[in-house]
Structure formats: structure tokens, C-alpha cells
Design a protein around this motif. Sequence first.
Motif, PDB file in Angstrom:
ATOM      1  N   ILE A 252       0.829  -1.216   0.000  1.00  0.00           N
ATOM      2  CA  ILE A 252       0.000   0.000   0.000  1.00  0.00           C
ATOM      3  C   ILE A 252       0.856   1.257   0.000  1.00  0.00           C
ATOM      4  O   ILE A 252       0.503   2.273  -0.618  1.00  0.00           O
ATOM      5  N   LYS A 253       2.000   1.223   0.650  1.00  0.00           N
ATOM      6  CA  LYS A 253       2.828   2.421   0.755  1.00  0.00           C
ATOM      7  C   LYS A 253       3.232   2.977  -0.617  1.00  0.00           C
ATOM      8  O   LYS A 253       3.168   4.202  -0.835  1.00  0.00           O
ATOM      9  N   PRO A 254       3.644   2.136  -1.597  1.00  0.00           N
ATOM     10  CA  PRO A 254       3.955   2.708  -2.920  1.00  0.00           C
ATOM     11  C   PRO A 254       2.759   3.369  -3.594  1.00  0.00           C
ATOM     12  O   PRO A 254       2.937   4.324  -4.367  1.00  0.00           O
ATOM     13  N   VAL A 255       1.549   2.900  -3.315  1.00  0.00           N
ATOM     14  CA  VAL A 255       0.361   3.533  -3.884  1.00  0.00           C
ATOM     15  C   VAL A 255       0.232   4.956  -3.366  1.00  0.00           C
ATOM     16  O   VAL A 255      -0.013   5.904  -4.132  1.00  0.00           O
ATOM     17  N   ILE A 291      -6.950   0.789   6.071  1.00  0.00           N
ATOM     18  CA  ILE A 291      -7.500   1.971   6.753  1.00  0.00           C
ATOM     19  C   ILE A 291      -6.430   2.625   7.620  1.00  0.00           C
ATOM     20  O   ILE A 291      -6.293   3.861   7.645  1.00  0.00           O
ATOM     21  N   GLN A 292      -5.657   1.809   8.318  1.00  0.00           N
ATOM     22  CA  GLN A 292      -4.587   2.359   9.159  1.00  0.00           C
ATOM     23  C   GLN A 292      -3.541   3.091   8.318  1.00  0.00           C
ATOM     24  O   GLN A 292      -3.040   4.150   8.718  1.00  0.00           O
ATOM     25  N   GLN A 293      -3.217   2.538   7.149  1.00  0.00           N
ATOM     26  CA  GLN A 293      -2.257   3.200   6.269  1.00  0.00           C
ATOM     27  C   GLN A 293      -2.779   4.552   5.808  1.00  0.00           C
ATOM     28  O   GLN A 293      -2.040   5.547   5.775  1.00  0.00           O
ATOM     29  N   LEU A 298      -2.859  10.449   6.241  1.00  0.00           N
ATOM     30  CA  LEU A 298      -3.573  11.701   6.496  1.00  0.00           C
ATOM     31  C   LEU A 298      -2.871  12.514   7.568  1.00  0.00           C
ATOM     32  O   LEU A 298      -2.730  13.745   7.445  1.00  0.00           O
ATOM     33  N   ASP A 299      -2.402  11.852   8.623  1.00  0.00           N
ATOM     34  CA  ASP A 299      -1.649  12.554   9.657  1.00  0.00           C
ATOM     35  C   ASP A 299      -0.332  13.106   9.102  1.00  0.00           C
ATOM     36  O   ASP A 299       0.080  14.216   9.445  1.00  0.00           O
ATOM     37  N   ALA A 300       0.305  12.320   8.253  1.00  0.00           N
ATOM     38  CA  ALA A 300       1.574  12.775   7.678  1.00  0.00           C
ATOM     39  C   ALA A 300       1.384  13.990   6.774  1.00  0.00           C
ATOM     40  O   ALA A 300       2.302  14.795   6.606  1.00  0.00           O
TER      41      ALA A 300
END
Length: 817
Positions: A252-255, A291-293, A298-300
Motif C-alpha cells: 500500500i505504501k507505494p500507492v 484503513i490504518q495506512q 492523512l496525519d503525515a
Amino acid sequence: IPGVCGCCGALRPRYKRLVDNIFPEDPEDGLVKTNMEKLTFYALSAPEKLDRIGAYLSERLIRDVGRHRYGYVCIAMEALDQLLMACHCQSINLFVESFLKMVAKLLESEKPNLQILGTNSFVKFANIEEDTPSYHRSYDFFVSRFSEMCHSSHDDLEIKTKIRMSGIKGLQGVVRKTVNDELQANIWDPQHMDKIVPSLLFNLQHVEEAESRSPSPLQAPEKEKENPAELAERCLRELLGRAAFGNIKNAIKPVLIHLDNHSLWEPKVFAIRCFKIIMYSIQPQHSHLVIQQLLGHLDANSRSAATVRAGIVEVLSEASVIAATGSVGPTVLEMFNTLLRQLRLSIDYALTGSYDGAISLGTKIIKEHEERMFQEAVIKTIGSFASTLPTYQRSEVILFIMSKVPLPSLHHPVDAGRTGENRNRLTQIMLLKSLLQVSTGFQCNNMMSALPSNFLDRLLSTALMEDAEIRLFVLEILISFIDRHGNRHKFSTISTLNDISVLKLKVDKCSRQDTVFMKKHSQQLYRHIYLSCKEDTNTQKHYEALYGLLALISIELANEEVVVDLIRLVLAVQDVAQVNEENLPVYHRCALYALGAAYLNLISQLTTVPAFCQHIHEVIETRKKEAPYMLPEDVFVERPRLSPNLDGVVIEFLFRQSKISEVLGGSGYNSDRLCLPYIPQLTDEDRLSKRRSIGETISLQVEVESRNSPEKEERVPAEEITYETLKKAIVDSVAVEEQERERRRQVVEKFQKAPFEEIAAHCGARASLLQSKLNQIFEITIRPPPSPSGTITAAYGQPQNHSIPVYEMKFPDLCVY
């Protein structure tokens, strides 16, 4: 000897002769099938020669590539493919190394046809299930090369499409070959995922842009046959479907990075499409990881532009709805906590105008309307996600949001100053909006569970605020909770219908739980309705909400006692308009008259008492003829028709409490209670909710005389409890609470800063005091019984009880069994 073997074909090794024989003189004739069958039979008969066959074929292919003899290159690859499909022996690993070496050579070529040829061979190889594992095989080059092909920018559109599709197929082959083999290099490592996932997303994004140019209908079927987007989507779904629990984060991170780098959050269409693919492809139990990602991202991006944050929230909304159908896990409150925190940050940004709290040179100026758009997106997301939750989780979310509303009366941390007031007001409005979104459509059979005391106290305390918008939100939230049969929209307009059967109301008998709820909280609700009616900042929406709330209480929660109290309440509201001690404007007085008429018309038809209905109907008809400004049809319109003077209202225009109590008393209602005017308890209920009870504040001394106690203490005269005593105790309880809070602060500070010896001495003194008290109690409770034979005198002449063993006691004859 090697030189001789090279010159004389008869002396060459048999496997080389067999390999040479599969190549025709003219490459256009293609592979010699009969000789290929002989080579295959030889490889199966002598598997130990398979690695040499592969090495020799690789040598010939590299030579042909260098000499640009591409026809022979194709024949060599075809031969390799057939050998791979036929041979599954233990020595195939060495042959595979030669095969991969040849594929890599083709992929390194600048010729698109050779790249496509090598990719097709690799895909065939990827579909083969090997019998023996490989411990040293690496696919790093293929991941890099196939990813590069996915980004091809060839001038010819058709060739570019073929190269990109070959790259996608190659990545799909790498995934299939490695994803389930623990001995292979981990394809889920970030170094591989950072190449594979962006390559697939690039093709999804690029083709989506091309399709937006509206190709002609004649070209459409051709595009459907060769569409990199569909192939990339299929590959991405397959990749995510194979992802295990620990690999979701790396996928998910690369997305998220790709969407950031290409600024794809603002249009948000592509981002939503990507995450829909993700959510529907992964296993349902892994949904909460996505969802956590998103929450972490969003926080970042909390200091990014409002449009970017709004795009992330929109994606989060779509993903959370899909995740709720599977398993959300522990992320429910985490999600709401993150969204509410972002809401507060957005409010701060809008007030200060910058992300740093102060405008300085080089500071990015924030646009208020963009922040408002982001806030609305957050509220929408909260409502859409909450609507998918089960009742028990929804109740927890409701309590959680309400606990975040800043309320000064409940010692909630509230910012001071003008900016602080604006911040608190905006925070209250946004949180109440969120609460309204969550409560809409909330179905709970037990009102005690839907509106627990701690939640209702906090909610109703906001109903007394000066801000009209906040009061309106509170009324709408109460209506959402109480309306359990979908009757709310039927009371959206205030009117005096002659027959309410046209509304087709859904009415059920009041349950026992609802009766208990009203006994506990009815006076609290009545008081806030009464005080809300007296506000001079009310608008038509407020009166419509008050009417809806009264009507829904009458339908959902009413028994005979509740009906009587509601009638008393509305008559008291009529008195407010008549007496006008609050100096209300003319419109507000007319609105209160009209509100009372509409409600009494409704409740009279619900009770079906003919005499009651007749009285209400007579007053309404009189108003229609002589005072239409006291009816909702003339008041709650775009241009109200009001009376210039309301001081001389005649009694015929009013609903009389004596008449109503008389007609309802004859039908079994409590006429004595109906005769009593409604008088609310005008105290600060929010502060009362934090006070101690009267029983805790006032100690009622009860004297118990013990017959066995030899010592008589003087009786302390009990304090006489009067009204003044109770009033003083209630008023002083606030000061007592402040003193108690200060005492606790001092204790905590002492244990944090005092030396260890001082703390130990203090605790030891308290322990000894406790022990002495316990000894006194034990001495009283374990005192031996008095002797039947009397008492004896001690050495000092004082009478002392003498304990005699039970077996020596002399009991009366009546006690003998």
C-alpha cells in the motif's frame, strides 16, 4: 582434441549435433520439428545433459543476437520453451539458469520485438510449476526491466502499447513465480514493491487519461483488445489478492507515494478507483490495515493543502465503507479520533491563516473556503462510515464524539480569548455536525442505551448555549435518536391538520424501557424544550425542530403521564407568549402561539378524546377568523403576517388549562396534575450533574441505642433540615468540589516532589492510625458476653464483666432442650 571436434562434425558431442540440427538453413522455414522431437527425447533420456543443452543454446542465441540473425534467435527461444515444457527433472535448475540468461539478453536488446519475445518466453516459464526448489535464483533484473518496459515512451503508439503490455505481463509472471515460494527472493520487499506497484498504477493512470479524449467508435473495439489498463488492473488485483497479513503495508505504501508524487489526490477520481481495486482485492480480514495506512498518511499530510487532505478523506470514506462489510477490527475509534483531530487542526488553520499558527514571510496562506470544504468532507466521512457500523459500535462512537465537544460547564479544557471563543464555537459546531451525521438513521429499541445519562447531560447542556446554530443541531440530534419509525419527515412543516390520518404515522405502544427512560429524564427534556422556546434568537427552523421533537416524543415515548406533562409544557409556553416577561419580539410570540396550536391539535387527535378535540378545534377556528397571526399557516411562511399588538389577546384565542383538565379528567387522565401549571427548575443543570447528591452532601444523623453497650455517650442534637439548609448545601457543594480538587492536586504534588523519608513517615502514621481504629472496632465487636451469674469487682473497685465458659453457664429451665 577440442580443435579437431570443432572442425569435424562427426566428432562433436551428440547434444550439440542435436541442437544444431533444429536450426534450418533458412530461418524463415522455422524450427525443424522432427529434429526438435529428437532433441526433446534425448533431454528426457539423459537429463544430466540438460544443463549443457541449455548452455549451448544460450551460446548460439547470444551469438545470433550479436550478428542480428533474429530469425535464429526466435527458433532458439522456441526450442527453449518446448524443452522447459517437457522436462521437469531435478537438474532443470541449471537449465533454467541458462534460459533466464537468454531471456535477460533479449530484454536488454533495444529491439521491441526481441523484448516482447523474451517477455513471452518468461511468462511461459512463470506458469510452469517446478518440482525442485531453487535456492539461489534472483529476479531483481527482471523486476527492474519489466518495470522499465511499463513506462515505455516509444514514438510509435502501437509499439509503445505492446511494450507496456509486455512489461505488465512480465511483472505478472514474476509475481506468480515468486509470491508463493518461500525459497525465492521476497517479492514483497520494499525494493521490489516500489517498482512493481507504481508501474501498474502508471498504466492505469495513463490509459485513463487517453480514454478521456473520447476515441472514435471505430477505434474502440481495437483498443478493447489491447488495453494496458485492464491488464494492469488484473495484475494489481492478483498481486494484492496474494498478499499476506505482513505484506499489506509494503504493497500500500507505494500507492500512497505514487498518488503524492503525481498530485492525484486533488482530482481524487483516480485515487478512489485505485483504493476500490485494493479494497475489493485484498482479503476482508486485512481491510483494517489499509484503513490504518490511510489514517497514517492523512496525519503525515496534516500540513498539506486542504484539497489534498480532502482527497485523502474522500478516499478514506470510500475505503471505510467497503472495509465495514468485512472486518474493521480495532480501527473504529482510531479512525474517528484521527478524523476529529484533523477537524480541530483545520479549524486552527482557518482561524490563524497558516499552518504554523502565525503568518510570516514565506508562510503559505490558507484559503478558508478550502478548509471548509475539507471539514465538510471529514463530516461526510464520519457519517458514511458510522452508518455501516453495528448498533453497539455506533453507540460507542456517539459517546466518543460527544466527549470531544468542549463544554465549559463540565470543566472541559476551553481556550480563552476572542480567538479561543471562535475556536471553541467552530469546534462545537463541527463536532455536533459529525454527531448528527452519526445519529441519522440510528435504530435502537432501548432509549436508555441510545441516550445514556452521561451523554444526555452533555448534549442538553449545549442546548442552553447562546449560539442559535448550536441549539438547532442539538434539537436535530435529539430528533434523530427519538425517531425510530421514520416519522420525522412528516413533521418537517408546522400545520394544524383537521385529520392527521393523512400523515400515515407509524405508532407503537410505549415499551417498558421507554417508560423507565421518561421517568428518569422527562423533566430534563421538558426543561430544555421550555427554555429553548424562550430564546429570542430562534428562527423558523428552531420552531420546526421543537415541534418535531414534541410530536416524536408524543408518538415514540408517550404514556398517559407523559401526555399530561407535554400538555402542561405547551400551555406554559403559551403563557410565555402571553405574559412576555422575556420581552420577546412579536414574531417569536406569534411563533409560540402557533407552535402551541399545532401541537395541541396533534395531541388531541392522538388521544382521541372527543371533548378535548372539540375544545382545540374551537380555539383554532376562532383564531382562523379573528387572529390568524396565532396559527402556523400565517406565521411559518416566507413572509409572516403578524399582529402589531399582542397585548390584548382575548381568552377565546387561548387554550384554557382548566377546560383541558376538565375534559381529560373525565377520560381517566390525572386532572389534579393537569391543573398544576408547569414550572421548570431554573438551575444550571450542567453544574448540578457534577454535584454530589443531597445524601452525600448532608449527613442525616441517625441515633441507634445499643442495649448491650455499658457506656452511654451524650446525644448530639441532630441538625434541623430546612429549605435553607438544603439550599446552602447545594450552593456550597461547588466550593467543596473546588477544595477537593485542590486537595488532590496537593497530594499528587507532594508524592511527586517530597523526599522518600517524608512520604514513608506520612504513610506510616496513617497506617498506625488505621490500626488503632481497627483495634477499637474489634474490641467492641468481639467483646465477650456478660456472665449470667453477675459481675465481679476488679482491684480498683470498678465493676467488670466476667467471662464464664459456655459449658459452665447455668441456663434457665425454659432453655433446656
